[in-house]
Design a protein around this motif. Structure first.
Motif, PDB file in Angstrom:
ATOM      1  N   TRP A   1       0.845  -1.200   0.000  1.00  0.00           N
ATOM      2  CA  TRP A   1       0.000   0.000   0.000  1.00  0.00           C
ATOM      3  C   TRP A   1       0.877   1.246   0.000  1.00  0.00           C
ATOM      4  O   TRP A   1       0.666   2.185  -0.754  1.00  0.00           O
ATOM      5  CB  TRP A   1      -0.923  -0.027   1.223  1.00  0.00           C
ATOM      6  N   GLN A   2       1.928   1.207   0.853  1.00  0.00           N
ATOM      7  CA  GLN A   2       2.863   2.330   0.924  1.00  0.00           C
ATOM      8  C   GLN A   2       3.576   2.520  -0.425  1.00  0.00           C
ATOM      9  O   GLN A   2       3.765   3.641  -0.896  1.00  0.00           O
ATOM     10  CB  GLN A   2       3.891   2.062   2.036  1.00  0.00           C
ATOM     11  N   GLN A   3       3.935   1.381  -1.062  1.00  0.00           N
ATOM     12  CA  GLN A   3       4.613   1.463  -2.368  1.00  0.00           C
ATOM     13  C   GLN A   3       3.710   2.113  -3.413  1.00  0.00           C
ATOM     14  O   GLN A   3       4.160   2.898  -4.234  1.00  0.00           O
ATOM     15  CB  GLN A   3       5.023   0.065  -2.843  1.00  0.00           C
ATOM     16  N   GLN A   4       2.416   1.773  -3.353  1.00  0.00           N
ATOM     17  CA  GLN A   4       1.468   2.374  -4.302  1.00  0.00           C
ATOM     18  C   GLN A   4       1.348   3.877  -4.068  1.00  0.00           C
ATOM     19  O   GLN A   4       1.310   4.654  -5.011  1.00  0.00           O
ATOM     20  CB  GLN A   4       0.080   1.725  -4.169  1.00  0.00           C
ATOM     21  N   GLN A   5       1.325   4.262  -2.770  1.00  0.00           N
ATOM     22  CA  GLN A   5       1.244   5.694  -2.430  1.00  0.00           C
ATOM     23  C   GLN A   5       2.453   6.435  -3.008  1.00  0.00           C
ATOM     24  O   GLN A   5       2.325   7.496  -3.605  1.00  0.00           O
ATOM     25  CB  GLN A   5       1.257   5.897  -0.903  1.00  0.00           C
TER      26      GLN A   5
ATOM     27  N   LEU B   1       2.850  -0.071 -16.143  1.00  0.00           N
ATOM     28  CA  LEU B   1       3.106  -0.511 -14.765  1.00  0.00           C
ATOM     29  C   LEU B   1       1.806  -0.603 -13.975  1.00  0.00           C
ATOM     30  O   LEU B   1       1.615  -1.534 -13.182  1.00  0.00           O
ATOM     31  CB  LEU B   1       4.094   0.439 -14.085  1.00  0.00           C
ATOM     32  N   ALA B   2       0.894   0.354 -14.193  1.00  0.00           N
ATOM     33  CA  ALA B   2      -0.389   0.320 -13.482  1.00  0.00           C
ATOM     34  C   ALA B   2      -1.166  -0.933 -13.890  1.00  0.00           C
ATOM     35  O   ALA B   2      -1.757  -1.612 -13.045  1.00  0.00           O
ATOM     36  CB  ALA B   2      -1.192   1.575 -13.796  1.00  0.00           C
ATOM     37  N   ARG B   3      -1.118  -1.261 -15.180  1.00  0.00           N
ATOM     38  CA  ARG B   3      -1.813  -2.469 -15.653  1.00  0.00           C
ATOM     39  C   ARG B   3      -1.188  -3.723 -15.052  1.00  0.00           C
ATOM     40  O   ARG B   3      -1.888  -4.649 -14.678  1.00  0.00           O
ATOM     41  CB  ARG B   3      -1.722  -2.564 -17.179  1.00  0.00           C
ATOM     42  N   SER B   4       0.158  -3.724 -14.980  1.00  0.00           N
ATOM     43  CA  SER B   4       0.804  -4.915 -14.427  1.00  0.00           C
ATOM     44  C   SER B   4       0.473  -5.060 -12.940  1.00  0.00           C
ATOM     45  O   SER B   4       0.280  -6.170 -12.454  1.00  0.00           O
ATOM     46  CB  SER B   4       2.311  -4.877 -14.656  1.00  0.00           C
ATOM     47  N   ASP B   5       0.342  -3.934 -12.231  1.00  0.00           N
ATOM     48  CA  ASP B   5      -0.025  -3.987 -10.808  1.00  0.00           C
ATOM     49  C   ASP B   5      -1.403  -4.598 -10.608  1.00  0.00           C
ATOM     50  O   ASP B   5      -1.662  -5.271  -9.615  1.00  0.00           O
ATOM     51  CB  ASP B   5      -0.044  -2.575 -10.203  1.00  0.00           C
ATOM     52  N   SER B   6      -2.309  -4.298 -11.534  1.00  0.00           N
ATOM     53  CA  SER B   6      -3.675  -4.820 -11.337  1.00  0.00           C
ATOM     54  C   SER B   6      -3.920  -6.077 -12.180  1.00  0.00           C
ATOM     55  O   SER B   6      -5.063  -6.409 -12.470  1.00  0.00           O
ATOM     56  CB  SER B   6      -4.701  -3.735 -11.649  1.00  0.00           C
ATOM     57  N   ASN B   7      -2.815  -6.744 -12.542  1.00  0.00           N
ATOM     58  CA  ASN B   7      -2.891  -8.001 -13.303  1.00  0.00           C
ATOM     59  C   ASN B   7      -3.702  -7.880 -14.585  1.00  0.00           C
ATOM     60  O   ASN B   7      -4.384  -8.816 -14.987  1.00  0.00           O
ATOM     61  CB  ASN B   7      -3.472  -9.136 -12.451  1.00  0.00           C
ATOM     62  N   MET B   8      -3.633  -6.705 -15.195  1.00  0.00           N
ATOM     63  CA  MET B   8      -4.382  -6.522 -16.436  1.00  0.00           C
ATOM     64  C   MET B   8      -3.495  -6.651 -17.672  1.00  0.00           C
ATOM     65  O   MET B   8      -3.963  -6.501 -18.792  1.00  0.00           O
ATOM     66  CB  MET B   8      -5.059  -5.150 -16.442  1.00  0.00           C
ATOM     67  N   MET B   9      -2.201  -6.891 -17.448  1.00  0.00           N
ATOM     68  CA  MET B   9      -1.295  -7.036 -18.594  1.00  0.00           C
ATOM     69  C   MET B   9      -1.374  -8.473 -19.091  1.00  0.00           C
ATOM     70  O   MET B   9      -1.200  -9.407 -18.317  1.00  0.00           O
ATOM     71  CB  MET B   9       0.148  -6.759 -18.162  1.00  0.00           C
ATOM     72  N   GLN B  10      -1.621  -8.607 -20.364  1.00  0.00           N
ATOM     73  CA  GLN B  10      -1.681  -9.951 -20.922  1.00  0.00           C
ATOM     74  C   GLN B  10      -0.313 -10.356 -21.445  1.00  0.00           C
ATOM     75  O   GLN B  10       0.394  -9.529 -22.026  1.00  0.00           O
ATOM     76  CB  GLN B  10      -2.662  -9.971 -22.078  1.00  0.00           C
ATOM     77  N   VAL B  11       0.045 -11.607 -21.215  1.00  0.00           N
ATOM     78  CA  VAL B  11       1.287 -12.122 -21.793  1.00  0.00           C
ATOM     79  C   VAL B  11       0.865 -13.121 -22.869  1.00  0.00           C
ATOM     80  O   VAL B  11       0.301 -14.168 -22.561  1.00  0.00           O
ATOM     81  CB  VAL B  11       2.159 -12.813 -20.713  1.00  0.00           C
ATOM     82  N   ILE B  12       1.085 -12.744 -24.118  1.00  0.00           N
ATOM     83  CA  ILE B  12       0.647 -13.606 -25.218  1.00  0.00           C
ATOM     84  C   ILE B  12       1.867 -14.275 -25.828  1.00  0.00           C
ATOM     85  O   ILE B  12       2.576 -13.695 -26.647  1.00  0.00           O
ATOM     86  CB  ILE B  12      -0.131 -12.789 -26.277  1.00  0.00           C
ATOM     87  N   ARG B  13       2.110 -15.508 -25.365  1.00  0.00           N
ATOM     88  CA  ARG B  13       3.303 -16.218 -25.838  1.00  0.00           C
ATOM     89  C   ARG B  13       3.006 -16.967 -27.124  1.00  0.00           C
ATOM     90  O   ARG B  13       1.939 -17.561 -27.254  1.00  0.00           O
ATOM     91  CB  ARG B  13       3.736 -17.222 -24.783  1.00  0.00           C
ATOM     92  N   GLN B  14       3.966 -16.952 -28.009  1.00  0.00           N
ATOM     93  CA  GLN B  14       3.814 -17.748 -29.223  1.00  0.00           C
ATOM     94  C   GLN B  14       5.155 -18.332 -29.610  1.00  0.00           C
ATOM     95  O   GLN B  14       6.210 -17.776 -29.253  1.00  0.00           O
ATOM     96  CB  GLN B  14       3.230 -16.898 -30.348  1.00  0.00           C
ATOM     97  N   PRO B  15       5.144 -19.483 -30.302  1.00  0.00           N
ATOM     98  CA  PRO B  15       6.425 -20.089 -30.684  1.00  0.00           C
ATOM     99  C   PRO B  15       7.210 -19.127 -31.560  1.00  0.00           C
ATOM    100  O   PRO B  15       6.677 -18.613 -32.537  1.00  0.00           O
ATOM    101  CB  PRO B  15       6.025 -21.348 -31.471  1.00  0.00           C
ATOM    102  N   THR B  16       8.461 -18.872 -31.169  1.00  0.00           N
ATOM    103  CA  THR B  16       9.239 -17.841 -31.853  1.00  0.00           C
ATOM    104  C   THR B  16      10.617 -18.380 -32.223  1.00  0.00           C
ATOM    105  O   THR B  16      11.364 -18.822 -31.334  1.00  0.00           O
ATOM    106  CB  THR B  16       9.417 -16.634 -30.897  1.00  0.00           C
ATOM    107  N   PRO B  17      10.949 -18.376 -33.506  1.00  0.00           N
ATOM    108  CA  PRO B  17      12.312 -18.788 -33.890  1.00  0.00           C
ATOM    109  C   PRO B  17      13.297 -17.738 -33.379  1.00  0.00           C
ATOM    110  O   PRO B  17      13.336 -16.615 -33.890  1.00  0.00           O
ATOM    111  CB  PRO B  17      12.258 -18.812 -35.424  1.00  0.00           C
ATOM    112  N   MET B  18      14.046 -18.102 -32.342  1.00  0.00           N
ATOM    113  CA  MET B  18      14.755 -17.080 -31.573  1.00  0.00           C
ATOM    114  C   MET B  18      15.844 -16.342 -32.349  1.00  0.00           C
ATOM    115  O   MET B  18      15.994 -15.128 -32.213  1.00  0.00           O
ATOM    116  CB  MET B  18      15.345 -17.692 -30.300  1.00  0.00           C
TER     117      MET B  18
END
Ligand code: ADP
Length: 264
Positions: free
Chosen positions: A32-36, A95-112
Motif C-alpha cells: 500500500w505504501q509502495q502504491q502511495q 506498470l499500473a496495468r501490471s499492478d492490477s494483473n491486467m497485462m496480458q502475456v501472449i506467448r507464441q512459438p518464436t524462432p529465436m
C-alpha cells in the motif's frame, strides 16, 4: 445498556487486535505504501514537463505577431517535453496495468535467432552514428514460447540504456546462447557502469543514479522496472554485473520450453 455497549466495544477491540497480530499485515501495508509512493512520484514526474510546456506556451502568447522561425526554441522544447510526457504516460500505464494483473502475456512459438536478429538490427547503425561500436553474437537455435512484443520491449530498454550510458568510442555487446538448459541474453557495455551497491536499486520505479543525466537522455527511471516485470512474466531472472575494466553487464536467463509443434 451503557456498560453492555462498552463491554461490546472492548471485546471487539481485543478481537481485532488479536486478528491483526495473527495475520501478517506487513506485506499488505508495504505494498500500500509502495502504491502511495508510486502515485506521488508519478505526479511529480508529470508536473515537470507540464510546467515547462505551460511557461513556453505563455511566452509564445505574449508575442502573437512574431514569426514561428523566431520562436523555434520554445516550440522545440515544448515538443520534446510533450514526447517525454507521452513516453512517461505509456510507461505508467503499463506498470499500473501490471499492478492490477491486467497485462496480458501472449506467448507464441518464436524462432529465436531470427527474432533476436530483427530486434538488434537497427543498433549497429545507431551505435555507429554515435561513434560507438556494436557487436552481436547469437548462438541460439530453435523456437521458444515468448511474448514477442514484450521481449522486444525488454531488449530495447537494455540496448537503449547501453547507448545512453556510454560515450564516444565505447563498445556495446549483445550475446544470446544456451547455458544450464536455459536460454540467456547478455547486454554488455563499456560505459559509466553502476556502483555495486546500487545494482539492485536500478529496478525500482523512478530510480536513477544521476537524475539530470537520465533526463537529458530522455530517461524517466521506469525502463528497468518495466524490464523486470517482463522478465518475471517469462519466469526469467536478471543479474547486473560490472564489466571489466569498466561498464555494465546485464545477464538475463529464461527456462527453455520444448515446443512440440513444428514451426513452418
Ligand atoms: P532511465 O530512464 O533513467 O534510464 P532505467 O529504469 O532504464 O531508467 O534505469 C535506471 C537507472 O539505472 C538509470 O538512471 C541509470 O542510472 C542506471 N542504468 C541503467 N542501465 C545502465 C547502464 N547500461 N549503464 C549505467 N547505468 C545504467
Amino acid at each position: 445498556v451503557l456498560i453492555l455497549t462498552m463491554l461490546f466495544f472492548w471485546l471487539l477491540s481485543i478481537l481485532l487486535s488479536y486478528l491483526l497480530s495473527r495475520w501478517n499485515m506487513r506485506p499488505i501495508l508495504k505494498s500500500w505504501q509502495q502504491q502511495q509512493d508510486f502515485v506521488a512520484n508519478a505526479a511529480h514526474e508529470l508536473r515537470t514537463p507540464l510546467t515547462i510546456i505551460q511557461s513556453k506556451m505563455e511566452l509564445l502568447l505574449t508575442k502573437p505577431n512574431d514569426k514561428i522561425i523566431n520562436q523555434m526554441e520554445p516550440i522545440a522544447l515544448s515538443l520534446s517535453e510533450t514526447r517525454r510526457l507521452n513516453q512517461l504516460t505509456r510507461d505508467l500505464l503499463m506498470l499500473a496495468r501490471s499492478d492490477s494483473n491486467m497485462m496480458q502475456v501472449i506467448r507464441q512459438p518464436t524462432p529465436m535467432a531470427d527474432f533476436l536478429q530483427q530486434v538488434i538490427a537497427p543498433y549497429s547503425e545507431i551505435a555507429a552514428s554515435q561513434d560507438k561500436t556494436f557487436t552481436a553474437q547469437i548462438d541460439l537455435t530453435g523456437a521458444q514460447m515468448v511474448d514477442q512484443k514484450q521481449i522486444h520491449q525488454l531488449l530495447v530498454i537494455l540496448l537503449d540504456n547501453a547507448l545512453k550510458y556510454t560515450q564516444t568510442g565505447d563498445q556495446i555487446g549483445f550475446k544470446a546462447y544456451v547455458r544450464n538448459n536455459r536460454w540467456q541474453v547478455e547486454v554488455v557495455d563499456t560505459g559509466i557502469g553502476i556502483a555495486p551497491e546500487n545494482r539492485k536499486a536500478v529496478f525500482e520505479r523512478f530510480y536513477r543514479e544521476d537524475k539530470s543525466r537520465s533526463r537529458q537522455t530522455g530517461g524517466n527511471g521506469l525502463g528497468l522496472a518495466i524490464a523486470k516485470w517482463i522478465i518475471d512474466s517469462h519466469q526469467g531472472t536478471v543479474k547486473v554485473l560490472g564489466n571489466e575494466p569498466q561498464g555494465s553487464r546485464f545477464v538475463l536467463s529464461f527456462p527453455i520450453e520444448h515446443i512440440k509443434k513444428e514451426l513452418h
